[in-house]
Structures are given as C-alpha cells and as structure tokens.
Design a protein around this motif. Structure first.
Motif: not given
Length: 145
Positions: A108-135
C-alpha cells in the motif's frame, strides 16, 4: 498504477522502523517525519550502494517534495524505495516511495517524494561537480543514460 507496479521501478529498498517519537497526537506518523524517513533511506542507499566518499565531497538537499497519500500508522511495516532519477553536473534527483507491506504481502503506497541534492565543496562553500565514481555508481545501479 498499482503500488506493486510502482515499486518495480526501484531497485533499492530498506525498512523504516517507526519510532514512538515519530507519532503525533492524532495517532499517526507526523508529516515532518517523512523527510527524516527520506533522509534515512537516502543515507542507507548512498552507504550501501553508491559508497559515497563523505570526506571528499559533501551533499546538501536543495529541494524536497512530499506527496502525502495515506497516513502511516504505528503498527505498520514500512519500506522506503529509493532511486536516482536524474543526474546533472552538480545536482541530481532522488525519488522515494514509502510503502506499507500488509500481512498478506499486499503493498500500500503511503507517500511519494523527491529531493534535489547538490554536491558541495565545504571548504569553498560552493557547489562542485558530482564526483565521477558516485555519478557512475548511481547511473549504473539505477539504469540512467
């Protein structure tokens, strides 16, 4: 579409234990907890399937959507289904289903959802490319492009 048909579009599934603290005064899981379930399921997916390297690249959630269909009750057996459905340069979408498995095996379906994630360089506090291995792991596991 039947719930069983929806779940066939997802490879990854994990059980979501319902905690006493998840409940609200109406006797069902509080709507804010659904995002916590998504987070737990997403973290398990990344740890077990994608092997995300948290030391190298961080992740932030940029957007979250929840479609509440039926309330989750305290005695139900709930499973989260997770898949990556889109990958861009530095962001990607993850879709979720929260499904109750009945004693007779019916879903029985209870919920559907979606999230948008962004790869982040925490040192620069800026988005970065999604790493190749994870992609590549997300693309291979969930059959993208």
């Amino acid at each position: 579409m039947k719930t069983a048909d929806l779940t066939t579009q997802f490879k990854y599934r994990t059980e979501m234990p319902i905690r006493f603290s998840d409940m609200d005064m109406f006797g069902h899981v509080n709507n804010a907890v659904y995002l916590t379930y998504f987070e737990q399921a997403r973290s398990s997916y990344w740890r077990e399937i994608i092997n995300w390297d948290w030391e190298a690249t961080g992740v932030i959630v940029a957007k979250a959507e929840v479609d509440y269909i039926k309330p989750i009750m305290p005695n139900e057996k709930i499973f989260a289904y997770v898949k990556t459905s889109r990958i861009g340069n530095s962001s990607w979408d993850i879709e979720y289903l929260l499904v109750c498995e009945k004693e007779n095996g019916e879903l029985e379906l209870k919920t559907k959802g979606r999230t948008v994630q962004v790869a982040m360089d925490y040192k620069t506090q800026k988005p970065t490319a999604t790493p190749d291995a994870e992609r590549n792991a997300m693309m291979k596991y969930d059959g993208l492009g």
